[in-house]
Design an enzyme around this catalytic site. Structure first.
Site, PDB file in Angstrom:
ATOM      1  N   HIS A 182      -3.166   5.145   7.058  1.00  0.00           N
ATOM      2  CA  HIS A 182      -2.563   4.179   6.757  1.00  0.00           C
ATOM      3  C   HIS A 182      -1.589   4.824   5.828  1.00  0.00           C
ATOM      4  CE1 HIS A 182      -4.099   0.709   9.101  1.00  0.00           C
ATOM      5  NE2 HIS A 182      -5.102   1.557   9.091  1.00  0.00           N
ATOM      6  N   LYS A 215       3.957  -8.935  -2.150  1.00  0.00           N
ATOM      7  CA  LYS A 215       2.896  -8.005  -1.732  1.00  0.00           C
ATOM      8  C   LYS A 215       2.135  -7.412  -2.795  1.00  0.00           C
ATOM      9  CE  LYS A 215       6.948  -5.855  -0.505  1.00  0.00           C
ATOM     10  NZ  LYS A 215       6.744  -4.974   1.004  1.00  0.00           N
ATOM     11  N   ARG A 216       1.261  -6.238  -2.553  1.00  0.00           N
ATOM     12  CA  ARG A 216       0.482  -5.914  -3.742  1.00  0.00           C
ATOM     13  C   ARG A 216       1.465  -5.205  -4.570  1.00  0.00           C
ATOM     14  NH1 ARG A 216      -4.989  -5.118  -3.570  1.00  0.00           N
ATOM     15  NH2 ARG A 216      -5.019  -4.007  -5.592  1.00  0.00           N
ATOM     16  N   LYS A 232       6.413   0.563  -4.122  1.00  0.00           N
ATOM     17  CA  LYS A 232       7.009  -0.827  -3.738  1.00  0.00           C
ATOM     18  C   LYS A 232       8.371  -1.400  -4.408  1.00  0.00           C
ATOM     19  CE  LYS A 232       2.696  -2.130  -1.415  1.00  0.00           C
ATOM     20  NZ  LYS A 232       2.965  -2.188  -0.031  1.00  0.00           N
ATOM     21  N   THR A 244       3.712  -4.635   6.963  1.00  0.00           N
ATOM     22  CA  THR A 244       3.567  -5.876   7.974  1.00  0.00           C
ATOM     23  C   THR A 244       3.910  -7.064   7.432  1.00  0.00           C
ATOM     24  OG1 THR A 244       1.253  -5.983   7.212  1.00  0.00           O
ATOM     25  CG2 THR A 244       1.644  -4.977   9.230  1.00  0.00           C
ATOM     26  N   LYS A 273       6.422 -10.319   9.132  1.00  0.00           N
ATOM     27  CA  LYS A 273       5.898 -11.797   9.081  1.00  0.00           C
ATOM     28  C   LYS A 273       7.451 -12.449   8.352  1.00  0.00           C
ATOM     29  CE  LYS A 273       1.471 -10.378   7.856  1.00  0.00           C
ATOM     30  NZ  LYS A 273       0.304  -9.944   6.971  1.00  0.00           N
TER      31      LYS A 273
END
Ligand code: 26W
Length: 823
Positions: free
Chosen positions: A361, A552-553, A558, A660, A664
């Site tokens: 991952h 998100k985290r 990110k 992911t 969504k």
């Protein structure tokens, strides 16, 4: 009930009358209350039990079918299952949502309030854990014989509060009121052993004087869509074994005995709230072995119940490793087969390499697991011995095939020799698996080009891609009833089990009436989100403004900080040109930072400081609002995501394995602004490049800059707006009470900027301007949003799981028995 699929079910149980009687009954006889004394929680439990009763027949039937058909099963081993709430999902699966709602109304119970009382099962950090939950949902929906195995953490993902702009963590004791969805199975208990010493015995080893912990199973049922089947999620809880404490107990040292008991029960106490690095923490390693050992003992026990010996084991069992966290399953299966069942090495290893498969991952070096040889030797001496043996045989084979390549031997070894000697869990996982997959096209390509390139030379046929997916049941049907109803009215309800049907929406993209209804649904969801924001964090936002969301985290890769730089720039531009026609925006952030991750926490604080300054500056005329929603979790995502217009997926190219959340948002009609990374690329290909906002350097360019000396300062000097944004930050414009507060942020940006925010800044801002241009044209925007929804068929986790089933696990859906004639 639409289709019962696997079993016959008494539909008379599903009327409002029957459900009302059931709920009242369960309130009195299972909860022990009555209509007068029932609290909200009592009602929640009564409803829970009544709904659970309607799952049980199908669950039992599923287990019986798997047994009767002697089907090959897949066991999904995962340290994390981020399932969220179970009740609404179960009501929808059993097609009893509406009758339960009415039954509650008749009983005078506040349905919406009690639904909202259910705690999230937050037994995961983020993407990896949520993926595991979507996968169980898809297995159940497809009728695949499988099970999830994990840990029943007493404390899930911490709850996040924001205090003076900063994250504060609180323990998530989610089981405090009991959890009505689970069944304890004390008869499924296994001893898991640690420590001790080895005594050689005819070629194998006796493992003696161990410190033992008992693993006890807790099962919950994951119902598939239309109750095609119910999959078992079996989570292990640690209990002290009697033996450990008896000595102290007999000496009369009762307190000491109970303290030791507590110690061994610590193993299932708490989820590690870090989604990248928990190396070297002994308890983490204990957790990994604990759940793997119990699961494997359980798997072998189940196999031997129906088969004699292990000849057919690999034809009946597939075991999947969700990342390397369960990699000790490899030496554990070897140990069980060799030491407990007296198989020879070749047979045992042959079984392993047919049974295991592994998903990677992440490519980030700091996230690749490794454990010190010293620690493994102390905690699991037999397993360390087996790993040495596996490695020796493997290196001999490598040497046979590449006799002159000593560097290769060193690189490919399961044991890293430089510095403290460590076992490389990814290498062990690849070696034992017949398939190894990445989670998006790009990630799988990078995976074979980088971290596993040596293994590709040895075993090229092992590597493949399985692009992630999400369950449309939770992420559209449950989270977005307004849009779901609209879609149902045009193409019927079957998209829930066949997401490709959404493609039929394409021809409606230009139809004014459909566009209008689509906008109404989005408006409804934005108001729902705005109401939530008004309650917490207590900011009033305009539901007409463009809702721009990054949820998100919190991670540097990110690039939430890039988003902040754009916000600051936009703020400056609005102040400089207050008369211009700005598209009003609400920028929403949500996400947790690992408690020890200094930069991530500082960025949360920055977001809150920037929000405070901008939201209180009347000169913006309310055309820019910034909001940080605390305590992001599955149940919040179900409200946030449907309310978004714009989805921020802005990782440095090559760093986000898949994502992911991106799926969504797009499924719920948000347009993506994103880099050419992870599954964004495949989303672009499916929805059409003209319906997504792509910006920034691609992987090759990122690597090139990194290779040839990236100089963030050049971008800073060359771009006036960027320079302003950073300068204002550095001066303390957003933290006047402590001007230096963001010095570390500024320094990181100007000195190293590891994730190359500055290199992508200008393109990002330009791209945001294009977002505004399109938003000014509602029909064009809506058209694009519809085409996004219509293009998301490929991202159903049903598609992903079908691919795993046929290309990796070799498992088939259960045959649906034909009803006996005359019935
Ligand atoms: C505590 C150690 C640890 C280390 C890594 C825990 C969890 C991890 C995971 C690998 C982190 C993770 O969740 N990765 C994400 O996996 C998703 C599902 O495949 C992807 O969509 C995300 O891109 C990836 O970051």
């Amino acid at each position: 009930m639409a289709s019962l699929g696997a079993f016959e079910y008494d539909k008379r149980l599903n009327t409002v009358d029957a459900l009302r009687r059931s709920i009242a009954n369960r309130l009195v006889y299972a909860v022990g209350k009555d209509l007068r004394s029932a609290t909200q929680r009592d009602w929640l439990f009564a409803v829970f039990y009544a709904v659970r009763d309607r799952i049980m027949d199908c669950w039992r039937e599923t287990r019986a079918q798997v047994d009767d058909q002697d089907a090959k099963r897949v066991y999904y081993l995962s340290m994390e299952f981020l399932t969220g709430r179970a009740l609404t999902n179960a009501m929808l699966a059993a097609d009893i949502y509406e009758p339960v709602r009415q039954a509650c109304a008749q009983l005078g119970a506040d349905f919406d309030a009690l639904i909202d009382l259910e705690p999230d099962a937050g037994l995961g950090n983020g993407g990896l854990g949520r993926l595991a939950a979507c996968f169980l949902d898809s297995m159940a929906t497809l009728g695949l014989p499988g099970m999830g195995y994990g840990i029943r953490y007493e404390y899930g993902m911490f709850a996040q509060r924001i205090e003076h702009g900063q994250q504060v963590e609180e323990p998530d004791y989610w089981l405090v009121n009991g959890y009505p969805w689970e069944f304890m199975r004390p008869e499924s208990s296994y001893t898991v052993r640690f420590g001790g010493r080895l005594v050689p015995q005819n070629g194998n080893s006796l493992w003696l004087d161990t410190e033992d912990v008992i693993a006890t199973a807790y099962d919950s049922g994951v119902p598939g869509s239309a109750m095609r089947s119910v999959v078992t999620m079996r989570l292990w809880s640690a209990r002290a074994s009697g033996g450990v404490n008896l000595d102290a107990f007999n000496r009369g040292d009762y307190i000491q005995a109970v303290e030791e008991k507590n110690q061994s029960e610590n193993v299932s106490r708490v989820l590690y709230p870090d989604d990248r690095t928990e190396h070297g923490r002994e308890l983490r390693l204990r957790q990994e072995y604990f759940f793997v050992s119990a699961s494997l003992q359980d798997i072998l026990w189940r196999h031997l119940r129906n088969h004699t010996g292990f000849e057919q084991l690999a034809d009946k069992v597939a075991i999947h490793l969700n990342d390397t966290h369960p990699a000790l399953a490899v030496p554990e299966l070897m140990r069980l087969l060799l030491d407990e069942h007296q198989l020879d090495w070749a047979t045992a290893w042959g079984l392993c390499t047919r049974i295991f498969s592994y998903t990677n991952h992440t490519l980030m070096e700091e996230a690749l697991e490794s454990w010190p040889v010293e620690l493994l030797t102390r905690m699991l001496p037999r397993h360390m011995g087996l790993i040495y043996e596996i490695n020796a045989r493997f290196l001999a084979e490598v040497h046979r095939r590449f006799p002159s390549d000593n560097a290769l031997l060193r690189r490919i070894s399961l044991i890293e020799e430089r510095g403290v000697r460590r076992v490389l869990m990814a290498n062990l996982s690849v070696l034992a698996s017949h398939k190894v997959n990445g989670v998006s096209d790009l990630h799988s390509k990078l995976m074979v080009d980088t971290i596993f390139s040596d293994f590709v030379q040895m075993y090229p046929e092992r590597f493949c891609n399985k692009t992630n997916g999400i369950t449309p049941r939770r992420w559209l049907s449950q989270a977005n009833p307004s849009l779901s109803a609209l879609i149902d009215s045009r193409i019927g309800p079957d998209w829930r089990r066949d997401l490709d049907q959404l493609a039929r929406l394409r021809e409606l993209a230009d139809e004014p009436e459909f566009q209008n209804s689509f906008q109404l649904a989005k408006q409804h969801n934005k108001r729902r989100l705005a109401d939530m924001i008004a309650r917490n964090p207590g900011v009033v936002v305009d539901p007409e403004s463009l809702f721009d969301v990054q949820a998100k985290r919190m991670h540097e890769y990110k690039r939430q900080l890039l988003n902040v730089l754009h916000i600051i720039t936009r703020y400056h531009c609005i102040l400089a040109q207050p008369q211009a026609d700005w598209v009003p925006r609400t920028v929403v952030f949500a996400g947790k930072a690992a408690s020890a991750y200094y930069m991530a926490k500082l960025i949360i604080r920055l977001i809150n400081d920037v929000a405070r300054v901008i939201n209180n500056d009347s000169r913006t005329g309310g055309r820019l609002r910034v909001v940080f929603i605390p305590n992001y979790r599955v149940s919040l995502a179900e409200i946030i995501i449907p309310g978004a217009n714009l989805s921020e997926q802005i990782s440095t190219a090559g760093t986000e394995a898949s994502g992911t959340g991106n799926m969504k948002f797009a499924l719920n009609g948000a347009l993506t602004i994103g880099t050419w990374d992870g599954a964004n690329i495949e989303i672009a290909n499916n929805v059409g490049l003209e319906n997504i906002f792509v910006f920034g350097n691609r992987t090759e360019k990122v690597a090139e800059l990194r290779g040839y000396g990236y100089r963030p300062r050049d971008y800073y000097e060359d771009n006036f707006e960027l320079k302003c944004a950073i300068d204002r930050l550095a001066e303390g414009a957003f933290s006047p009470e402590e001007p230096d507060r963001y010095r570390d942020v500024v320094n990181a940006l100007l000195e190293s900027d590891h994730y190359q925010l500055l290199a992508d800044y200008a393109d990002y801002c330009d791209c945001q301007d294009k977002v505004d241009d399109l938003y000014r044209r509602p029909a064009a925007w809506t058209r694009s949003a519809i085409l996004n929804v219509a293009g998301m068929g490929a991202f159903s986790s049903d598609r992903t799981i079908r691919e795993y089933a046929s290309e990796i696990w070799g498992v088939q859906p259960l045959a649906v028995p034909q009803p006996a004639s005359g019935s």
